[in-house]
Each structure stands twice: as C-alpha cells, then as structure tokens.
Design a protein around this motif. Structure first.
Motif, PDB file in Angstrom:
ATOM      1  N   ALA A 154      -6.655  45.709  16.478  1.00 55.96           N
ATOM      2  CA  ALA A 154      -7.144  44.895  17.588  1.00 55.96           C
ATOM      3  C   ALA A 154      -6.192  44.974  18.770  1.00 55.96           C
ATOM      4  O   ALA A 154      -6.628  45.075  19.929  1.00 55.96           O
ATOM      5  N   ALA A 155      -4.907  44.928  18.504  1.00 59.20           N
ATOM      6  CA  ALA A 155      -3.921  45.039  19.584  1.00 59.20           C
ATOM      7  C   ALA A 155      -4.069  46.369  20.309  1.00 59.20           C
ATOM      8  O   ALA A 155      -4.026  46.434  21.548  1.00 59.20           O
ATOM      9  N   ARG A 156      -4.255  47.430  19.540  1.00 59.95           N
ATOM     10  CA  ARG A 156      -4.418  48.759  20.127  1.00 59.95           C
ATOM     11  C   ARG A 156      -5.650  48.808  21.033  1.00 59.95           C
ATOM     12  O   ARG A 156      -5.637  49.430  22.097  1.00 59.95           O
ATOM     13  N   GLU A 157      -6.710  48.147  20.621  1.00 58.96           N
ATOM     14  CA  GLU A 157      -7.951  48.143  21.400  1.00 58.96           C
ATOM     15  C   GLU A 157      -7.757  47.490  22.767  1.00 58.96           C
ATOM     16  O   GLU A 157      -8.365  47.914  23.757  1.00 58.96           O
ATOM     17  N   HIS A 158      -6.896  46.459  22.829  1.00 60.27           N
ATOM     18  CA  HIS A 158      -6.739  45.691  24.063  1.00 60.27           C
ATOM     19  C   HIS A 158      -5.538  46.124  24.902  1.00 60.27           C
ATOM     20  O   HIS A 158      -5.388  45.654  26.036  1.00 60.27           O
ATOM     21  N   LEU A 159      -4.692  46.995  24.385  1.00 55.51           N
ATOM     22  CA  LEU A 159      -3.421  47.295  25.023  1.00 55.51           C
ATOM     23  C   LEU A 159      -3.560  48.378  26.096  1.00 55.51           C
ATOM     24  O   LEU A 159      -4.187  49.417  25.878  1.00 55.51           O
ATOM     25  N   ALA A 160      -2.932  48.131  27.236  1.00 55.70           N
ATOM     26  CA  ALA A 160      -2.900  49.112  28.317  1.00 55.70           C
ATOM     27  C   ALA A 160      -1.879  50.200  27.995  1.00 55.70           C
ATOM     28  O   ALA A 160      -0.952  49.992  27.209  1.00 55.70           O
ATOM     29  N   PRO A 161      -2.021  51.390  28.596  1.00 55.73           N
ATOM     30  CA  PRO A 161      -1.011  52.442  28.406  1.00 55.73           C
ATOM     31  C   PRO A 161       0.381  51.937  28.766  1.00 55.73           C
ATOM     32  O   PRO A 161       0.577  51.287  29.795  1.00 55.73           O
ATOM     33  N   GLY A 162       1.341  52.234  27.894  1.00 54.74           N
ATOM     34  CA  GLY A 162       2.710  51.792  28.111  1.00 54.74           C
ATOM     35  C   GLY A 162       2.970  50.349  27.748  1.00 54.74           C
ATOM     36  O   GLY A 162       4.084  49.843  27.945  1.00 54.74           O
ATOM     37  N   GLY A 163       1.945  49.655  27.203  1.00 55.54           N
ATOM     38  CA  GLY A 163       2.090  48.247  26.892  1.00 55.54           C
ATOM     39  C   GLY A 163       2.859  47.989  25.605  1.00 55.54           C
ATOM     40  O   GLY A 163       3.219  48.907  24.871  1.00 55.54           O
ATOM     41  N   ARG A 164       3.071  46.701  25.322  1.00 56.36           N
ATOM     42  CA  ARG A 164       3.811  46.280  24.151  1.00 56.36           C
ATOM     43  C   ARG A 164       2.998  45.271  23.353  1.00 56.36           C
ATOM     44  O   ARG A 164       2.342  44.401  23.934  1.00 56.36           O
ATOM     45  N   ALA A 165       3.062  45.396  22.056  1.00 50.54           N
ATOM     46  CA  ALA A 165       2.477  44.394  21.159  1.00 50.54           C
ATOM     47  C   ALA A 165       3.608  43.561  20.571  1.00 50.54           C
ATOM     48  O   ALA A 165       4.651  44.101  20.182  1.00 50.54           O
ATOM     49  N   LEU A 166       3.415  42.270  20.522  1.00 46.85           N
ATOM     50  CA  LEU A 166       4.382  41.343  19.928  1.00 46.85           C
ATOM     51  C   LEU A 166       3.695  40.700  18.736  1.00 46.85           C
ATOM     52  O   LEU A 166       2.789  39.876  18.899  1.00 46.85           O
ATOM     53  N   VAL A 167       4.094  41.121  17.546  1.00 48.85           N
ATOM     54  CA  VAL A 167       3.381  40.740  16.325  1.00 48.85           C
ATOM     55  C   VAL A 167       4.355  40.104  15.349  1.00 48.85           C
ATOM     56  O   VAL A 167       5.416  40.678  15.033  1.00 48.85           O
ATOM     57  N   GLY A 168       4.006  38.915  14.854  1.00 45.74           N
ATOM     58  CA  GLY A 168       4.821  38.225  13.860  1.00 45.74           C
ATOM     59  C   GLY A 168       4.085  38.140  12.545  1.00 45.74           C
ATOM     60  O   GLY A 168       2.921  37.730  12.503  1.00 45.74           O
ATOM     61  N   GLU A 169       4.758  38.516  11.466  1.00 45.87           N
ATOM     62  CA  GLU A 169       4.110  38.573  10.157  1.00 45.87           C
ATOM     63  C   GLU A 169       5.079  38.118   9.067  1.00 45.87           C
ATOM     64  O   GLU A 169       6.290  38.369   9.137  1.00 45.87           O
TER      65      GLU A 169
END
Length: 248
Positions: free
Chosen positions: A126-141
């Motif tokens: 899902a993060a990949r689907e919404h992320l712009a080129p060069g963007g960052r995902a911040l994921v806590g698990e």
C-alpha cells in the motif's frame, strides 16, 4: 467497554500509540521529512499525532490521514485547530485499504497499524502504491525479541504474523525496500508506554466511578498490565523503519 473509547482514554498521556519517546519520534520524522514541503499520508492514523507533529515542525507541509474511527478523527480536527494546522490537514473516514488519491505522497506512514492491511508485506504494498518517486515510507512493526511461549502467542496473535528483527528486515529488503534509518524501541520506552497506557485508563476510571464503563476500564487496565508484566515484557519488540525504494 467500546474498544475505541478504551484506546482513546489509554493514550490520553501518550498520544503516539507505540512504544516511542518524543525524542525518538522527532529523529524519525527528521529522517523522513527532509525538504520541509512534503505531502504526508498516514494509513491508519488514529489520533494522527505523527501528522500533527509533522505539520507543526514544517509549516510548508501538507498531510492526509485515513482511519475508520470517526470519533478519533473528530478529536484530531479539534486538536489540529488548537495547534493552528487544520488548514493543512485532510482526514478521511474509511478503511485505509479503500483509500485512493489522484496524487502521490512524499512520505507514507503506518506505525503500529499494519493490521489495517493484514500484515507488514501488505502494508508495504500500500505504501508503494501511494509513494512518490524518491519518497520515504515510515513503518512501525512489532517483532519477537525472543520466541514467545504458547500463552503469549495466544494472547497476542492477530491478523499479523510477526518475525524476529532480522526476519522483519529481511522481509522489507526482499520486497524491494532499503532501510535508511530505524529505531528499535528500548525497554525504557516500552515501560513508559505500558505504564502510561494502563495508568491513564485506570486513572480515568478512578476519577469517574459513576461512569458505566469505569469498572470495565479498571479491569482492562489490570488485565493489560498483567499481560505485559507476566507475558510479553522483554519478549515483544517494536521497530520503526525509514524506507526508500531503489526504483523510486
């Protein structure tokens, strides 16, 4: 007692709904919001504290949050107005998995909310689907610091299947992501979070003895405290990763 009301009361003094100190949150945001004019999206935002802090720290940022808890989103709107950032925050009352946007985002967050998608791998998709080129995902698990016994696993098992920390990072890397920063929650952060969760809920119950939910709140606080102290303390860990993709 309604689960959402319980969560709101339990997080009254710890609005970041994860075992992270304020200094840790600030460092993670500094590694995620690097220009100061990003568009941020939180999938499963809850009280949207991550977004509120982004908007406060960076006056040129815009943010959107998605959550199924309408009452929580109403509180977020009030809090955003109090902090003077409401004009840069959009909130969507829907399941995170149903959210779509014509525009992409520079930062996509999902901290402690991978259950909204059924697990870490699905959340990354899902993060990949919404992320712009060069963007960052911040994921806590969450992850297992050590192998849990049968009772702890039965207590905590839900829609997500957790691994140990190396296995969690391996999954992220195999999915095409590169960690560019991470924070593993310390025992002190866990202690502060758990004592705050149980203490805030118990405090509310003691201050409102005539409320129909008071007895349930006290019982829930006691059960949660026991589950932590005698069960998953030192067994369950939590990692928050700042991720980039080589193909973006």
């Amino acid at each position: 007692m309604d689960r959402r009301r319980m969560s709101a009361l339990a997080h009254a003094h710890h609005p970041i709904a994860a075992p992270l100190a304020d200094a840790s949150v600030a460092r993670l945001l500094d590694r995620s919001v690097v220009r100061g004019d990003e568009r941020a999206l939180d999938l499963g935002c809850g009280q949207a504290e991550w977004l509120l802090r982004v908007l406060e720290r960076h006056p040129r940022t815009l943010a959107e949050g998605v959550d199924t808890d309408g009452a929580a989103l109403d509180r977020v709107r009030d809090e955003a107005a109090r902090r003077g950032v409401a004009d840069r925050l959009a909130l969507h009352h829907m399941p995170a998995a149903e959210f779509t946007s014509a525009r992409s985002f520079d930062v996509v967050l999902s901290v402690g909310a991978t259950h909204a998608y059924g697990g870490l791998r699905q959340t990354l998709a899902a993060a990949r689907e919404h992320l712009a080129p060069g963007g960052r995902a911040l994921v806590g698990e969450a992850f297992w610091e050590q192998e849990p016994d049968a009772a702890v696993r039965a207590e905590l098992d839900g829609p997500c299947v957790w691994d140990d920390l190396p296995g969690t990072v391996d999954l992220v890397a195999a999915d095409g992501w590169t960690p560019v920063y991470a924070h593993t929650s310390t025992p002190e952060e866990w202690g502060d979070y758990e004592w705050s969760w149980t203490g805030s809920l118990a405090r509310w119950a003691l201050d409102h003895p005539d409320d129909p939910d008071a007895a349930d709140a006290l019982k829930a606080a006691e059960e949660h405290r026991t589950a932590w102290l005698r069960g998953y303390r030192g067994v369950l860990g939590f990692v928050t990763l700042v991720l980039r993709r080589a193909d973006t």
